[in-house]
Design an enzyme around this catalytic site. Structure first.
Site, PDB file in Angstrom:
ATOM      1  N   CYS A  62     -55.076 -52.503  87.538  1.00 41.58           N
ATOM      2  CA  CYS A  62     -54.019 -53.315  87.786  1.00 41.58           C
ATOM      3  C   CYS A  62     -54.281 -54.571  87.663  1.00 41.58           C
ATOM      4  O   CYS A  62     -53.374 -55.514  87.426  1.00 41.58           O
ATOM      5  CB  CYS A  62     -53.326 -53.210  89.065  1.00 41.58           C
ATOM      6  SG  CYS A  62     -54.236 -53.630  90.317  1.00 41.58           S
ATOM      7  N   CYS A 113     -55.290 -48.748  95.084  1.00 41.61           N
ATOM      8  CA  CYS A 113     -54.794 -49.881  95.836  1.00 41.61           C
ATOM      9  C   CYS A 113     -55.667 -49.854  97.135  1.00 41.61           C
ATOM     10  O   CYS A 113     -56.021 -50.910  97.672  1.00 41.61           O
ATOM     11  CB  CYS A 113     -53.555 -49.918  96.163  1.00 41.61           C
ATOM     12  SG  CYS A 113     -52.488 -49.811  94.740  1.00 41.61           S
TER      13      CYS A 113
END
Ligand code: FES
Length: 126
Positions: free
Chosen positions: A34, A103
């Site tokens: 990301c 994440c």
């Protein structure tokens, strides 16, 4: 996207968020999926994490998982902290969407980088 209560609680009230003055070591990583970044600061005393703080340009899950990581590792030895895996963090929350698993790896990788840099600075071979 709907997150679990635990993730939302840590996202809204992140523990140990912010910059640290005069840290003993810093870990920095970027996420290739990301593009978000994570920085972890440590104060180390007698081989234990005396204090830990983090700063991130990351999403709600990254903030929440790093907040949980700081709670799990504060006061613990560097060796204990270096063995924490993303799965250990995920055990603390009810559910993380599959596309958000990366994440939680961000927090773990930044902590490992901080410990690696500390060991390098103090010439500790691990
Ligand atoms: Fe980048 Fe979560 S989407 S850290």
């Amino acid at each position: 996207m709907k997150y679990s209560k635990m993730i939302m609680e840590h996202f809204k009230n992140p523990r140990n968020l912010g910059e640290m003055e005069n840290p003993d070591t810093i870990g920095k990583v970027g996420n290739s999926v990301c593009g978000d970044t994570m920085k972890i600061y440590l104060k180390v005393k007698d081989d234990k994490i005396e204090d830990i703080k983090f700063q991130t340009l990351g999403c709600a899950v990254a903030i929440a998982m790093t907040s949980i990581l700081t709670e799990l590792t504060k006061g613990k030895t560097l060796e204990y902290a270096s063995k924490i895996k993303a799965q250990d963090l995920l055990k603390n929350v009810e559910d993380v969407p599959k596309n958000k698993i990366h994440c939680s790896v961000l927090a773990q990788d930044a902590l490992k980088d901080a410990i690696k840099n500390y060991n390098k600075k103090h010439k500790i071979k691990k």
